[in-house]
Design an enzyme around this catalytic site. Structure first.
Site, PDB file in Angstrom:
ATOM      1  N   ASP A 187      -9.243 -11.084   8.163  1.00 46.93           N
ATOM      2  CA  ASP A 187      -9.626 -11.778   9.024  1.00 46.93           C
ATOM      3  C   ASP A 187     -10.589 -11.893  10.494  1.00 46.93           C
ATOM      4  O   ASP A 187     -10.761 -10.441  10.696  1.00 46.93           O
ATOM      5  CB  ASP A 187      -8.158 -13.148  10.061  1.00 46.93           C
ATOM      6  CG  ASP A 187      -7.771 -11.440  10.666  1.00 46.93           C
ATOM      7  OD1 ASP A 187      -6.885 -10.772   9.928  1.00 46.93           O
ATOM      8  OD2 ASP A 187      -8.388 -11.065  12.281  1.00 46.93           O
ATOM      9  N   MET A 217      -3.137  -3.276  15.504  1.00 48.63           N
ATOM     10  CA  MET A 217      -1.482  -3.635  16.406  1.00 48.63           C
ATOM     11  C   MET A 217      -1.149  -1.768  16.750  1.00 48.63           C
ATOM     12  O   MET A 217      -0.471  -1.600  17.397  1.00 48.63           O
ATOM     13  CB  MET A 217      -0.663  -4.313  16.250  1.00 48.63           C
ATOM     14  CG  MET A 217      -1.291  -5.811  16.159  1.00 48.63           C
ATOM     15  SD  MET A 217      -0.563  -7.007  15.517  1.00 48.63           S
ATOM     16  CE  MET A 217       0.770  -7.027  17.431  1.00 48.63           C
ATOM     17  N   GLU A 218      -1.631  -0.864  15.678  1.00 40.64           N
ATOM     18  CA  GLU A 218      -1.159   0.849  16.288  1.00 40.64           C
ATOM     19  C   GLU A 218      -2.224   1.571  16.072  1.00 40.64           C
ATOM     20  O   GLU A 218      -1.540   3.144  16.945  1.00 40.64           O
ATOM     21  CB  GLU A 218      -0.656   0.749  14.774  1.00 40.64           C
ATOM     22  CG  GLU A 218       0.521  -0.093  14.585  1.00 40.64           C
ATOM     23  CD  GLU A 218      -0.100  -1.672  13.610  1.00 40.64           C
ATOM     24  OE1 GLU A 218      -1.103  -1.758  13.106  1.00 40.64           O
ATOM     25  OE2 GLU A 218       0.814  -2.370  14.189  1.00 40.64           O
ATOM     26  N   GLY A 229      -8.957  -7.581  12.546  1.00 39.08           N
ATOM     27  CA  GLY A 229      -9.399  -8.492  12.917  1.00 39.08           C
ATOM     28  C   GLY A 229     -10.978  -7.716  13.679  1.00 39.08           C
ATOM     29  O   GLY A 229     -11.094  -6.932  14.025  1.00 39.08           O
ATOM     30  N   GLU A 257       0.966  -1.065  -0.208  1.00 38.50           N
ATOM     31  CA  GLU A 257      -0.194   0.049  -0.201  1.00 38.50           C
ATOM     32  C   GLU A 257       0.993   1.361  -0.257  1.00 38.50           C
ATOM     33  O   GLU A 257       0.249   2.566  -0.530  1.00 38.50           O
ATOM     34  CB  GLU A 257      -0.477  -0.180   1.192  1.00 38.50           C
ATOM     35  CG  GLU A 257      -1.956   1.418   1.554  1.00 38.50           C
ATOM     36  CD  GLU A 257      -2.359   1.207   3.059  1.00 38.50           C
ATOM     37  OE1 GLU A 257      -1.601   0.788   3.916  1.00 38.50           O
ATOM     38  OE2 GLU A 257      -2.683   2.011   3.501  1.00 38.50           O
TER      39      GLU A 257
HETATM   40  N1  ADE Z   1      -4.611  -7.420  12.034  1.00 39.09           N
HETATM   41  C1  ADE Z   1      -4.965  -8.367  11.121  1.00 39.09           C
HETATM   42  N2  ADE Z   1      -5.938  -8.861  12.398  1.00 39.09           N
HETATM   43  C2  ADE Z   1      -5.283  -8.463  13.517  1.00 39.09           C
HETATM   44  C3  ADE Z   1      -5.670  -9.381  14.162  1.00 39.09           C
HETATM   45  N3  ADE Z   1      -6.007 -10.352  14.504  1.00 39.09           N
HETATM   46  N4  ADE Z   1      -5.368  -8.926  15.922  1.00 39.09           N
HETATM   47  C4  ADE Z   1      -4.291  -7.918  15.862  1.00 39.09           C
HETATM   48  N5  ADE Z   1      -4.244  -7.223  14.418  1.00 39.09           N
HETATM   49  C5  ADE Z   1      -4.430  -7.604  13.385  1.00 39.09           C
END
Ligand code: ADE
Length: 232
Positions: free
Chosen positions: A200, A176-177, A79, A13
């Site tokens: 996911d 996570m950010e 997610g 990206e």
């Molecule tokens: N980024 C994409 N999928 C994630 C997940 N299941 N947990 C944490 N960060 C993610």
């Protein structure tokens, strides 16, 4: 004058966006490469922060200090925490919260960083509106939702962990950010929005779904960002 900091999580990206930019300055700081210039006629700085809250927070602070950006966009994947939000859908942040911050022993609400006075960081309402509108315009086949982003230094791939996050924070997705970017934006008084494509369902199948979806997410995200920045 408007200058937009774009923090992308995905290599593809960020590469796509950089290839469409007119670059005027390249700065490497804290092992991150910041490309400054114009995209679609708009002043931007594009960077890949790396994974996790410290990388994300540091990256945001550099955008504030060195480049003096006026707005921050964070894109990437996440997610899903809701049954109706499926792989391929997009979530635009209403707010962001840490799912791994716990100072409840000292009487703070779960998720609140002690002495901050706020538990969740609220995204800019105009940026939310325009991000949703851009998504509908350039990716009409994709469902777009607004909702809470939950962040932590943890890839969530376990139903019990996922359910605990939902019970405690009620978010739409986990990554996570985002909250670290929101937190640093808040401290610097910079309006922000987080835009995440669902890769996911944050459960036991997350590890296999994630890599399959990443390429599509990166393509959609680059298209969306290009349209969105002109409307902020
Ligand atoms: N980024 C994409 N999928 C994630 C997940 N299941 N947990 C944490 N960060 C993610």
């Amino acid at each position: 004058m408007k200058k937009i900091g774009i923090i992308g999580a995905m290599e593809l990206e960020v590469e796509t966006l950089k290839s469409k930019m007119t670059i005027t300055r390249t700065v490497t700081k804290a092992s991150m490469t910041f490309e400054e210039g114009t995209l679609n006629g708009i002043s931007v700085v594009i960077v890949r922060s790396g994974i996790g809250k410290v990388n994300a927070g540091m990256c945001t602070q550099i955008l504030a200090d060195v480049f003096e950006v006026t707005h921050i966009i964070n894109t990437g994947v996440a997610g899903s925490l809701k049954a109706e939000i499926n792989i391929g859908d997009i979530v635009v942040s209403t707010d962001a919260i840490y799912h791994d911050m716990d100072a409840t022993s000292f009487g703070y609400p779960l998720g609140e960083v002690p002495q901050m006075g706020v538990r969740e960081f609220v995204a800019d309402s105009h940026m939310i509106e325009e991000a949703v509108a851009s998504c509908k315009r350039v990716c009409p086949e994709i469902s777009v939702y607004t909702g809470r982003i939950t962040s932590g230094d943890q890839f969530v791939a376990d139903k019990a962990v996922k359910n605990r996050i939902i019970e405690n924070f009620g978010g739409s997705c986990c990554e996570m950010e985002g909250c670290a970017i929101a937190h640093a934006s808040y401290l610097n008084n910079i309006p922000f929005v987080i835009i995440r494509a669902i890769s996911d369902k944050a459960d036991d199948s997350a590890e296999t779904d994630y890599p399959t979806f990443e390429k599509h997410a990166a393509e959609h995200s680059a298209k969306l960002v290009e349209d969105f920045i002109a409307r902020i």
